[in-house]
Motif scaffolding. Structure first.
Motif, PDB file in Angstrom:
ATOM      1  N   ALA A 114       0.745  -1.000  -0.343  1.00  4.53           N
ATOM      2  CA  ALA A 114      -0.374  -0.279  -0.257  1.00  4.53           C
ATOM      3  C   ALA A 114       0.899   1.212  -0.049  1.00  4.53           C
ATOM      4  O   ALA A 114       2.123   1.154   0.206  1.00  4.53           O
ATOM      5  CB  ALA A 114      -1.542  -0.100   1.029  1.00  4.53           C
ATOM      6  N   LEU A 115       0.405   2.319  -0.158  1.00  5.45           N
ATOM      7  CA  LEU A 115       0.903   3.111  -0.863  1.00  5.45           C
ATOM      8  C   LEU A 115       0.600   5.041  -0.737  1.00  5.45           C
ATOM      9  O   LEU A 115      -0.781   4.191  -1.535  1.00  5.45           O
ATOM     10  CB  LEU A 115       1.579   3.256  -2.171  1.00  5.45           C
ATOM     11  CG  LEU A 115       2.933   4.192  -2.479  1.00  5.45           C
ATOM     12  CD1 LEU A 115       3.934   4.671  -1.244  1.00  5.45           C
ATOM     13  CD2 LEU A 115       3.584   3.762  -4.237  1.00  5.45           C
ATOM     14  N   SER A 116       0.440   5.588  -0.233  1.00  4.11           N
ATOM     15  CA  SER A 116       0.189   7.142   0.039  1.00  4.11           C
ATOM     16  C   SER A 116       0.858   8.052  -0.748  1.00  4.11           C
ATOM     17  O   SER A 116       1.476   8.503  -0.192  1.00  4.11           O
ATOM     18  CB  SER A 116      -0.277   7.289   1.798  1.00  4.11           C
ATOM     19  OG  SER A 116      -1.280   8.739   1.142  1.00  4.11           O
ATOM     20  N   LEU A 117       0.185   8.777  -1.724  1.00  5.41           N
ATOM     21  CA  LEU A 117       1.023   9.747  -2.687  1.00  5.41           C
ATOM     22  C   LEU A 117       0.329  11.191  -2.101  1.00  5.41           C
ATOM     23  O   LEU A 117      -1.322  10.757  -2.247  1.00  5.41           O
ATOM     24  CB  LEU A 117       1.150   9.244  -3.943  1.00  5.41           C
ATOM     25  CG  LEU A 117       2.100   8.241  -4.676  1.00  5.41           C
ATOM     26  CD1 LEU A 117       1.881   8.084  -5.978  1.00  5.41           C
ATOM     27  CD2 LEU A 117       3.320   8.701  -4.123  1.00  5.41           C
ATOM     28  N   GLN A 118       0.610  11.985  -2.309  1.00  5.94           N
ATOM     29  CA  GLN A 118       0.355  13.463  -2.672  1.00  5.94           C
ATOM     30  C   GLN A 118       0.882  13.848  -3.129  1.00  5.94           C
ATOM     31  O   GLN A 118       1.392  13.417  -5.007  1.00  5.94           O
ATOM     32  CB  GLN A 118       1.764  14.664  -1.185  1.00  5.94           C
ATOM     33  CG  GLN A 118       0.920  15.680  -1.021  1.00  5.94           C
ATOM     34  CD  GLN A 118       0.062  15.730   0.135  1.00  5.94           C
ATOM     35  OE1 GLN A 118       0.632  15.281   0.559  1.00  5.94           O
ATOM     36  NE2 GLN A 118      -0.950  16.715   0.339  1.00  5.94           N
ATOM     37  N   GLU A 119      -0.759  14.531  -4.389  1.00  7.38           N
ATOM     38  CA  GLU A 119      -1.347  14.708  -5.593  1.00  7.38           C
ATOM     39  C   GLU A 119       0.015  15.439  -6.011  1.00  7.38           C
ATOM     40  O   GLU A 119       0.433  16.684  -4.983  1.00  7.38           O
ATOM     41  CB  GLU A 119      -1.857  15.806  -5.485  1.00  7.38           C
ATOM     42  CG  GLU A 119      -3.222  15.698  -6.428  1.00  7.38           C
ATOM     43  CD  GLU A 119      -4.227  16.914  -6.711  1.00  7.38           C
ATOM     44  OE1 GLU A 119      -4.460  17.081  -5.413  1.00  7.38           O
ATOM     45  OE2 GLU A 119      -4.857  16.674  -7.305  1.00  7.38           O
TER      46      GLU A 119
ATOM     47  N   VAL B 272      -4.208   8.761  -3.446  1.00  2.08           N
ATOM     48  CA  VAL B 272      -3.458   9.912  -3.868  1.00  2.08           C
ATOM     49  C   VAL B 272      -3.927  11.240  -3.243  1.00  2.08           C
ATOM     50  O   VAL B 272      -5.576  11.216  -3.119  1.00  2.08           O
ATOM     51  CB  VAL B 272      -3.285  10.103  -5.215  1.00  2.08           C
ATOM     52  CG1 VAL B 272      -2.949  11.575  -5.962  1.00  2.08           C
ATOM     53  CG2 VAL B 272      -2.236   9.393  -6.279  1.00  2.08           C
ATOM     54  N   ILE B 273      -3.507  12.123  -2.442  1.00  6.01           N
ATOM     55  CA  ILE B 273      -4.163  12.652  -1.295  1.00  6.01           C
ATOM     56  C   ILE B 273      -3.914  13.698  -2.359  1.00  6.01           C
ATOM     57  O   ILE B 273      -2.750  13.955  -2.182  1.00  6.01           O
ATOM     58  CB  ILE B 273      -4.404  12.415   0.347  1.00  6.01           C
ATOM     59  CG1 ILE B 273      -2.323  12.400   0.463  1.00  6.01           C
ATOM     60  CG2 ILE B 273      -4.309  11.195   0.334  1.00  6.01           C
ATOM     61  CD1 ILE B 273      -1.708  11.951   2.071  1.00  6.01           C
ATOM     62  N   SER B 274      -5.048  15.401  -2.036  1.00 12.31           N
ATOM     63  CA  SER B 274      -4.929  16.283  -2.043  1.00 12.31           C
ATOM     64  C   SER B 274      -4.191  16.665  -0.751  1.00 12.31           C
ATOM     65  O   SER B 274      -4.101  16.593   0.130  1.00 12.31           O
ATOM     66  CB  SER B 274      -5.823  16.923  -2.387  1.00 12.31           C
ATOM     67  OG  SER B 274      -6.892  17.146  -1.468  1.00 12.31           O
TER      68      SER B 274
ATOM     69  N   ARG C 204       3.952   9.326 -12.675  1.00 16.01           N
ATOM     70  CA  ARG C 204       4.837  10.683 -12.738  1.00 16.01           C
ATOM     71  C   ARG C 204       3.865  11.963 -12.310  1.00 16.01           C
ATOM     72  O   ARG C 204       2.471  11.302 -12.204  1.00 16.01           O
ATOM     73  CB  ARG C 204       5.837  11.311 -13.715  1.00 16.01           C
ATOM     74  CG  ARG C 204       6.215  13.158 -13.151  1.00 16.01           C
ATOM     75  CD  ARG C 204       6.762  12.778 -15.072  1.00 16.01           C
ATOM     76  NE  ARG C 204       6.619  12.530 -16.056  1.00 16.01           N
ATOM     77  CZ  ARG C 204       5.776  13.473 -16.122  1.00 16.01           C
ATOM     78  NH1 ARG C 204       5.314  14.379 -16.225  1.00 16.01           N
ATOM     79  NH2 ARG C 204       4.958  12.855 -18.486  1.00 16.01           N
ATOM     80  N   ASP C 205       3.926  12.404 -11.445  1.00 16.87           N
ATOM     81  CA  ASP C 205       3.028  13.444 -10.716  1.00 16.87           C
ATOM     82  C   ASP C 205       1.778  13.426 -10.803  1.00 16.87           C
ATOM     83  O   ASP C 205       0.708  13.956 -11.901  1.00 16.87           O
ATOM     84  CB  ASP C 205       3.039  15.334 -12.085  1.00 16.87           C
ATOM     85  CG  ASP C 205       2.008  16.369 -12.102  1.00 16.87           C
ATOM     86  OD1 ASP C 205       1.488  16.310 -12.469  1.00 16.87           O
ATOM     87  OD2 ASP C 205       2.004  16.331 -11.070  1.00 16.87           O
ATOM     88  N   ALA C 206       1.593  12.575  -9.049  1.00 16.31           N
ATOM     89  CA  ALA C 206       0.069  11.534  -9.274  1.00 16.31           C
ATOM     90  C   ALA C 206      -0.743  12.660  -8.907  1.00 16.31           C
ATOM     91  O   ALA C 206      -1.421  14.225  -8.808  1.00 16.31           O
ATOM     92  CB  ALA C 206       0.326  10.662  -7.873  1.00 16.31           C
ATOM     93  N   GLN C 207      -2.084  12.273  -9.946  1.00 19.51           N
ATOM     94  CA  GLN C 207      -3.418  12.983  -9.818  1.00 19.51           C
ATOM     95  C   GLN C 207      -4.347  12.091  -8.906  1.00 19.51           C
ATOM     96  O   GLN C 207      -4.097  11.046  -8.583  1.00 19.51           O
ATOM     97  CB  GLN C 207      -3.725  12.974 -11.576  1.00 19.51           C
ATOM     98  CG  GLN C 207      -2.565  13.956 -11.866  1.00 19.51           C
ATOM     99  CD  GLN C 207      -2.687  15.216 -11.631  1.00 19.51           C
ATOM    100  OE1 GLN C 207      -3.621  15.752 -11.342  1.00 19.51           O
ATOM    101  NE2 GLN C 207      -1.489  15.517 -11.157  1.00 19.51           N
ATOM    102  N   LEU C 208      -5.261  12.696  -8.505  1.00 24.17           N
ATOM    103  CA  LEU C 208      -5.990  11.801  -7.632  1.00 24.17           C
ATOM    104  C   LEU C 208      -7.304  10.888  -8.099  1.00 24.17           C
ATOM    105  O   LEU C 208      -7.348   9.413  -7.827  1.00 24.17           O
ATOM    106  CB  LEU C 208      -7.485  12.312  -7.386  1.00 24.17           C
ATOM    107  CG  LEU C 208      -7.116  14.208  -5.959  1.00 24.17           C
ATOM    108  CD1 LEU C 208      -8.608  14.887  -6.171  1.00 24.17           C
ATOM    109  CD2 LEU C 208      -6.555  13.195  -5.298  1.00 24.17           C
ATOM    110  N   GLU C 209      -7.166  10.817 -10.361  1.00 29.88           N
ATOM    111  CA  GLU C 209      -7.507   9.627 -10.380  1.00 29.88           C
ATOM    112  C   GLU C 209      -6.675   8.047 -10.751  1.00 29.88           C
ATOM    113  O   GLU C 209      -7.109   7.761 -11.800  1.00 29.88           O
ATOM    114  CB  GLU C 209      -8.481   9.815 -11.694  1.00 29.88           C
ATOM    115  CG  GLU C 209      -6.955  10.456 -12.896  1.00 29.88           C
ATOM    116  CD  GLU C 209      -6.784  12.644 -12.885  1.00 29.88           C
ATOM    117  OE1 GLU C 209      -7.079  12.985 -12.101  1.00 29.88           O
ATOM    118  OE2 GLU C 209      -6.460  12.652 -13.668  1.00 29.88           O
ATOM    119  N   ASP C 210      -4.836   9.244 -10.177  1.00 31.93           N
ATOM    120  CA  ASP C 210      -4.242   7.033  -9.681  1.00 31.93           C
ATOM    121  C   ASP C 210      -4.451   6.491  -9.029  1.00 31.93           C
ATOM    122  O   ASP C 210      -4.261   5.507  -9.222  1.00 31.93           O
ATOM    123  CB  ASP C 210      -3.166   8.195  -9.967  1.00 31.93           C
ATOM    124  CG  ASP C 210      -3.104   9.098 -10.991  1.00 31.93           C
ATOM    125  OD1 ASP C 210      -1.506   9.803 -11.102  1.00 31.93           O
ATOM    126  OD2 ASP C 210      -3.133   8.531 -12.532  1.00 31.93           O
ATOM    127  N   SER C 211      -5.554   6.204  -8.301  1.00 34.16           N
ATOM    128  CA  SER C 211      -6.274   6.317  -7.119  1.00 34.16           C
ATOM    129  C   SER C 211      -6.898   4.437  -7.410  1.00 34.16           C
ATOM    130  O   SER C 211      -7.113   4.471  -8.602  1.00 34.16           O
ATOM    131  CB  SER C 211      -7.102   6.818  -6.454  1.00 34.16           C
ATOM    132  OG  SER C 211      -6.290   7.869  -5.235  1.00 34.16           O
TER     133      SER C 211
END
Lengths: 113, 115
Positions: free
Chosen positions: A10-15, A111-113, A75-82
């Motif tokens: 599991a992974l949590s990414l900042q937008e 992906v979190i904003s 790259r450049d993670a977006q919310l829709e990449d979740s």
């Protein structure tokens, strides 16, 4: 045992940030496919790979058959990449027919904003 | 893009009952597959087919049969359903690329609950 091992689980990414997912194979993988299972449950094919690299927009994937691993870079993670990212490997059987895909257990990406 | 549809999308069955899950693909792919997805196991292959009339055992075939009456249709049959078969079932189709498989395209999945 785990023929296809994915990490992390599991992974949590900042937008806007970048990250990498990895698959290690204990089978003689000949081709690799990467899928995204979106929050609605649909499985979407992202990449089909023979040894080498491919890029599609903000996603890039590599497959090294000699070292038995594949990576998926976001790259450049977006919310829709979740969603949950699965890799699957094919090991062609000795009969020369198409092999079966063996899936990893997935990496859940948020992906979190 | 390949279109793979599954029916039903949701099913509640009783233990010991017969369940048939259907899959249809409209892209004339040779190969079709049935997987189940359970938490902690990813997708596991149950049965697959190389073309009409052929069925092959996958990694977890026990308790399941398959039927490929035509290029377009591939069914998964649970003759005597058990609660352990409660899962989400995915059908997929794909073609060959030389001696390898080509990209697989998945249906939307069927949620099966066996009581």
């Amino acid at each position: 045992g785990d023929k296809v091992k994915q990490s992390p689980s599991a992974l949590s990414l900042q937008e806007g940030t970048n990250s990498a997912l990895r698959c290690n194979f204990s089978i003689a993988a000949t081709t690799v496919q990467w899928f995204l299972q979106n929050p609605r449950g649909s499985l979407i094919n992202l990449f089909y790979l023979v040894p080498g690299t491919k890029e599609n927009g903000r996603l890039k994937s590599a497959f090294d058959s000699k070292e038995s691993y594949s990576t998926l870079h976001i790259r450049d993670a977006q919310l829709e990449d979740s969603g949950t990212y699965f890799c699957a490997a094919e090991a062609t059987n000795t009969g020369g027919l198409s092999g079966k895909l063996t899936f990893g257990e997935g990496t859940q990406v948020t992906v979190i904003s | 893009e390949a279109a793979v549809t599954q029916s039903p999308r949701n099913k509640v069955a009783v233990t010991g009952g017969k369940v048939t899950l259907s899959c249809n693909q409209t892209n004339n792919h040779n190969n079709m597959y049935w997987y189940r997805q359970d938490t902690g196991h990813g997708l596991r292959l149950i049965h697959y087919s190389y073309g009409a009339g052929s069925t092959e055992k996958g990694d977890i075939p026990d308790g399941y049969k398959a039927s490929r009456p035509s290029q377009e249709n591939f069914s998964l049959i649970l003759e005597l359903a058990t609660p352990s078969q409660t899962s989400v079932y995915f059908c997929a189709s794909g073609d060959d690329r030389g001696q390898s498989q080509d990209t697989q395209y998945f249906g939307p999945g069927t949620r099966l609950l066996v009581l």
